[in-house]
Design a protein around this motif. Structure first.
Motif, short mmCIF file in Angstrom:
data_model
loop_
_atom_site.label_atom_id
_atom_site.label_comp_id
_atom_site.label_asym_id
_atom_site.label_seq_id
_atom_site.Cartn_x
_atom_site.Cartn_y
_atom_site.Cartn_z
N LYS A 282 -5.66 3.31 6.86
CA LYS A 282 -6.48 3.01 5.69
C LYS A 282 -5.88 1.92 4.80
O LYS A 282 -6.53 1.44 3.87
CB LYS A 282 -6.68 4.28 4.85
N SER B 20 0.86 -1.19 0.00
CA SER B 20 0.00 0.00 0.00
C SER B 20 0.89 1.24 0.00
O SER B 20 1.79 1.36 0.83
CB SER B 20 -0.89 0.04 1.25
N ILE C 42 -3.16 5.07 -1.25
CA ILE C 42 -3.93 5.83 -0.25
C ILE C 42 -3.42 7.27 -0.28
O ILE C 42 -2.24 7.53 -0.02
CB ILE C 42 -3.73 5.25 1.17
N LYS D 134 -9.12 6.02 -3.49
CA LYS D 134 -8.96 6.01 -2.03
C LYS D 134 -8.31 7.32 -1.59
O LYS D 134 -7.13 7.37 -1.23
CB LYS D 134 -8.16 4.79 -1.60
N CYS E 51 1.09 4.96 0.94
CA CYS E 51 0.39 5.91 1.80
C CYS E 51 1.07 7.27 1.71
O CYS E 51 2.25 7.40 2.01
CB CYS E 51 0.38 5.43 3.25
#
Length: 342
Positions: free
Chosen positions: A72, A5, A32, A52, A7
């Motif tokens: 998240k 992910s 994210i 997102k 971020c």
């Protein structure tokens, strides 16, 4: 192959966000984006890459914003990036190979952080390792065959991946505000923030920044529990503050105290600057020489490198010794940051 992910926390990054996200294309399994109050096209650009996108009410706390972004994420690992970072083609391939070969024991991957010199506010090296890739959920393992204990230190891997930091401007004013807010809220700074504040002030601070910071570093000197390193850092900042505000008595009190311990290049440069401004070029040269050749820097490596070398050149120019001045000027031009701190 691991899943990752990405971020990010962003605000008004329309000029650089696409460049960053394009350089990470194909490496991330989830993106994210946490927006802290953009009023430009940042959200519109982010929407080209992910759905997102989350709003976050800014609290003058980058850690809280990053924690929100991490909350998240749903993949095995989290990669954290700022919008002004870029991976070139060579390092994209290195990242891809790392993603394929990552062993499950690794919990943190450090990558080399490279900043252009004109925007380098805290680095004392051409590149420094920074943790960039984190296992999202950590498992605990028992170690030692006798007197067993749970391993608490994370398994860290230092990769060869280099991230290029390409900011469009300095962030010093934002950072200085953050340091002061943290001090006003908590009454002190952590050792890490104390050192970062001091480094950034020496490298980019203006007169008003030093005046505003004085209360933080005076508190350090009054704190009987402060470490020796913190007290030296405070001395460097306050000596600069006292010199540029004309408080000669307090300036020399701090400078003399530094001389009876292990003198640092930062204070030697301040003494050189003081005597240069007083047009005592012979005495200024003594202290610039000490900074360049006899002492070490504790905060800003430039104070034992190109800064005092240029100071020596200035002194010899003022004294009419053009040949010696050019010798030191050339040495200053040829001086370079150390390669890395690994």
């Amino acid at each position: 192959m691991i899943t990752i992910s990405l971020c990010m926390i962003v605000k008004n990054e329309e000029q650089v966000l696409s460049r960053c996200l394009d350089s990470l294309a194909g490496l991330m399994d989830e993106i994210i984006i946490v927006d802290t109050g953009s009023c430009d096209r940042t959200r519109e650009i982010a929407a080209r890459y992910t759905d997102k996108i989350y709003d976050y009410i800014w609290k003058d706390d980058f850690a809280d914003a990053r924690n929100f972004a991490f909350s998240k994420a749903s993949m095995e690992y989290i990669y954290t990036a700022d919008a002004d970072e870029v991976l070139d083609d060579e390092n994209r391939e290195q990242f891809r190979l790392l993603k394929e070969a990552m062993v499950p024991e690794v919990e943190i991957v450090q990558m080399k952080y490279v900043t252009k010199n004109e925007f380098n506010t805290v680095l004392n090296f051409k590149e420094e390792y920074r943790p960039k890739l984190y296992r999202r959920l950590r498992t605990f393992t028992w170690i030692d065959p006798i007197h067993e204990t749970v391993r608490l230190d994370p398994v860290v891997f230092d990769s060869d991946i280099a991230i290029t930091h390409l900011p469009q401007s300095l962030h010093s004013s934002r950072d200085f505000k953050g340091f002061l807010l943290a001090f006003d809220r908590d009454g002190r700074l952590s050792e890490k923030l104390h050192r970062m504040y001091a480094k950034e002030l020496l490298m980019t601070g203006e007169k008003e920044d030093f005046i505003a910071a004085a209360k933080v570093f005076l508190a350090t000197l009054k704190d009987e529990t402060a470490s020796g390193d913190a007290r030296k850092e405070a001395g460097c900042i306050l000596s600069r503050c006292y010199r540029i505000t004309g408080n000669v008595n307090e300036f020399f009190k701090l400078a003399l105290k530094d001389m009876i311990t292990t003198p640092c290049a930062e204070i030697c440069c301040e003494l050189g600057n003081y005597f240069f401004d007083a047009e005592d070029y012979d005495e200024a040269a003594v202290w610039y020489y000490n900074a360049a050749f006899e002492t070490a820097s504790i905060l800003d490596v430039h104070t034992s490198g190109n800064i005092p070398l240029n100071g020596l050149a200035d002194c010899y120019e003022k004294s009419g010794n053009a040949a010696q001045a050019e010798e030191y000027r050339n040495a200053a031009r040829q001086w370079q940051l150390p390669d890395d701190n690994s």
